[in-house]
Design an enzyme around this catalytic site. Structure first.
Site, PDB file in Angstrom:
ATOM      1  N   GLY A  99     -26.563 132.547  42.068  1.00  0.00           N
ATOM      2  CA  GLY A  99     -25.188 132.420  41.599  1.00  0.00           C
ATOM      3  C   GLY A  99     -24.346 133.601  42.060  1.00  0.00           C
ATOM      4  N   GLY A 100     -24.143 134.540  41.177  1.00  0.00           N
ATOM      5  CA  GLY A 100     -23.243 135.671  41.433  1.00  0.00           C
ATOM      6  C   GLY A 100     -23.464 136.362  42.773  1.00  0.00           C
ATOM      7  N   GLY A 135     -26.599 134.580  34.919  1.00  0.00           N
ATOM      8  CA  GLY A 135     -25.373 135.362  34.761  1.00  0.00           C
ATOM      9  C   GLY A 135     -25.467 136.462  33.731  1.00  0.00           C
ATOM     10  CB  SER A 178     -30.040 137.781  36.789  1.00  0.00           C
ATOM     11  OG  SER A 178     -29.100 137.410  35.800  1.00  0.00           O
ATOM     12  CG  ASN A 193     -24.369 127.030  41.815  1.00  0.00           C
ATOM     13  OD1 ASN A 193     -23.261 126.604  42.124  1.00  0.00           O
ATOM     14  ND2 ASN A 193     -24.899 126.857  40.615  1.00  0.00           N
ATOM     15  CD1 TRP A 194     -21.453 130.129  47.026  1.00  0.00           C
ATOM     16  CD2 TRP A 194     -19.492 129.471  47.899  1.00  0.00           C
ATOM     17  NE1 TRP A 194     -21.450 130.471  48.352  1.00  0.00           N
ATOM     18  CE2 TRP A 194     -20.261 130.078  48.910  1.00  0.00           C
ATOM     19  CE3 TRP A 194     -18.234 128.971  48.212  1.00  0.00           C
ATOM     20  CZ2 TRP A 194     -19.794 130.204  50.231  1.00  0.00           C
ATOM     21  CZ3 TRP A 194     -17.774 129.089  49.520  1.00  0.00           C
ATOM     22  CH2 TRP A 194     -18.550 129.708  50.514  1.00  0.00           C
ATOM     23  CE  LYS A 195     -23.864 129.685  38.538  1.00  0.00           C
ATOM     24  NZ  LYS A 195     -24.410 130.303  37.322  1.00  0.00           N
ATOM     25  CD  GLU A 242     -30.442 127.897  38.375  1.00  0.00           C
ATOM     26  OE1 GLU A 242     -30.190 128.688  39.287  1.00  0.00           O
ATOM     27  OE2 GLU A 242     -29.562 127.233  37.798  1.00  0.00           O
ATOM     28  CD  GLU A 253     -23.376 127.690  34.984  1.00  0.00           C
ATOM     29  OE1 GLU A 253     -22.765 127.264  35.970  1.00  0.00           O
ATOM     30  OE2 GLU A 253     -23.946 128.802  34.965  1.00  0.00           O
ATOM     31  CG  HIS A 299     -26.363 124.689  37.172  1.00  0.00           C
ATOM     32  ND1 HIS A 299     -25.874 125.379  36.083  1.00  0.00           N
ATOM     33  CD2 HIS A 299     -26.834 125.620  38.028  1.00  0.00           C
ATOM     34  CE1 HIS A 299     -26.039 126.679  36.293  1.00  0.00           C
ATOM     35  NE2 HIS A 299     -26.625 126.852  37.471  1.00  0.00           N
TER      36      HIS A 299
HETATM   37  P1  13P Z   1     -26.765 133.938  38.589  1.00  0.00           P
HETATM   38  O1  13P Z   1     -27.492 134.255  39.881  1.00  0.00           O
HETATM   39  O2  13P Z   1     -25.324 134.357  38.605  1.00  0.00           O
HETATM   40  O3  13P Z   1     -27.506 134.411  37.385  1.00  0.00           O
HETATM   41  O4  13P Z   1     -26.710 132.328  38.485  1.00  0.00           O
HETATM   42  C1  13P Z   1     -27.868 131.603  38.681  1.00  0.00           C
HETATM   43  C2  13P Z   1     -27.497 130.175  38.767  1.00  0.00           C
HETATM   44  O5  13P Z   1     -27.082 129.571  37.799  1.00  0.00           O
HETATM   45  C3  13P Z   1     -27.620 129.512  40.066  1.00  0.00           C
HETATM   46  O6  13P Z   1     -27.487 128.144  39.958  1.00  0.00           O
END
Ligand code: 13P
Length: 251
Positions: free
Chosen positions: A235-236, A174, A214, A9-11, A168, A98, A96
Site C-alpha cells: 500500500g503506502g 497502514g 506495512s 495497491n495505490w488505493k 493481509e 477495506e 480487499h
Molecule cells: P500498507 O502497505 O499501506 O499497510 O497497505 C497494505 C495493503 O492494504 C495493500 O493492499
C-alpha cells in the site's frame, strides 16, 4: 513453479496526472533491473488506460483495485470486469479488507467478482486476513480458512490456479505494525495446506501467496525469505517509486 509477485495497491491516492507520473517513474526504474519477481501496479479505475499507455506491460503489469459483481447494466457508478480489461489491465484486486469493511463485500459478492474477473482474463489478487480481535482471540486460522472456502473453493482446480492470494492481516494495514516474518509464514503455510487439502499438493505449490500490511524496503527481505511468502501487496510504500523498487529488489 509459482511466481514471485510484488504488486502495488495505490488505493484512493493520486490524481490522474500524479498517477501517470508515478507509473512512469516505476516503469523507468524497472528499465535498469531484472527483478526476480513479477511487478504489478494496481491503480484507480480513472488511471488505468492512461497508465497502460505509458508503461512497458512486458515488465510492469497493470491492475484495478476492484470490479463490479455484474457484467453490465443499470448499476450507476460501478466499473465492470470487461471495462477493466478493455483498458489493458490484466489484474484485479478483489476482497480487499477495506472493501469488505467499508463497502460490505461478502463472500457471495466476491464469488461473482471472481467469476467475472476470470471470464475476462483478469488475474484476481484475492485478499484475505483477520482483524485484530480475531488475532487476539486466536481464531485467525479459522477466519482465513472460512474466507477462502466461502469465496474460492467452489472453483475448479484450473480456475483456482489462475488466482493470486494476498494475506493481509487487517491490524497490519497502514498501521506500521507488520506481522513478524514468523507470524506471516505460519499463516501462509496454513493457507497452502488448505489449498493442498482441497486441490492437491501441485496446485498448492503453484499458488502465489503474497503478504500485505506495512511492507517496506526495510522489512521486505526478511518476509520474502520465508518459504511460503511469494511476494507482497504494497500500500503506502507503493506510492513512492524508490520505496516500491526497494521492495521489488528485496528478492
Ligand atoms: P500498507 O502497505 O499501506 O499497510 O497497505 C497494505 C495493503 O492494504 C495493500 O493492499
Amino acid at each position: 513453479m509459482r511466481k514471485n509477485v510484488v504488486a502495488g495497491n495505490w488505493k484512493m491516492n493520486t490524481t490522474l496526472q500524479e498517477g501517470v507520473a508515478l507509473a512512469k517513474d516505476v516503469n523507468e526504474a524497472l528499465k535498469g533491473v531484472t527483478p526476480k519477481c513479477d511487478v504489478v501496479i494496481c491503480t484507480p479505475f480513472t488511471h488505468l488506460a492512461s497508465v497502460n499507455a505509458v508503461i512497458d506491460t512486458d515488465k510492469l503489469g497493470l491492475g484495478a483495485e476492484n470490479c463490479a459483481d455484474h457484467k453490465s447494466g443499470a448499476y450507476t457508478g460501478e466499473v465492470s470486469a470487461p471495462m477493466v480489461a478493455s483498458t489493458g489491465a490484466t489484474y484485479v484486486i478483489l476482497g480487499h479488507s477495506e472493501r469488505r469493511q467499508y463497502y460490505g463485500e461478502t463472500s457471495e459478492i466476491l464469488k461473482e467478482k471472481v467469476a467475472l474477473a476470470l471470464e475476462n482474463n483478469l488475474t484476481p489478487i484475492f485478499c484475505i486476513g483477520e482483524v485484530l480481535a480475531e488475532r487476539e482471540n486466536g481464531i485467525y486460522n479459522e477466519v482465513v480458512k472460512k474466507q477462502i472456502e466461502d469465496a474460492l473453493f467452489h472453483l475448479s482446480a484450473e480456475d483456482f490456479g489462475k488466482i493470486i492470494l494476498a494475506y493481509e492481516p487487517v491490524w497490519a494495514i497502514g498501521t506500521g505494525k507488520t506481522a513478524t516474518p514468523e507470524q506471516a509464514e505460519d499463516m501462509h503455510a496454513h493457507i497452502r495446506s488448505l489449498i493442498a487439502g482441497r486441490y492437491g499438493k501441485e496446485v498448492a505449490d503453484n499458488t502465489s501467496i503474497l503478504y500485505g500490511g506495512s511492507c517496506k524496503p526495510s522489512n521486505a527481505k526478511e518476509l520474502f525469505a520465508k518459504p511460503d511468502i511469494d511476494g507482497g501487496l504494497i500500500g503506502g510504500a507503493a506510492l513512492d517509486a524508490a520505496s516500491f523498487m526497494g521492495i521489488v529488489t528485496a528478492f
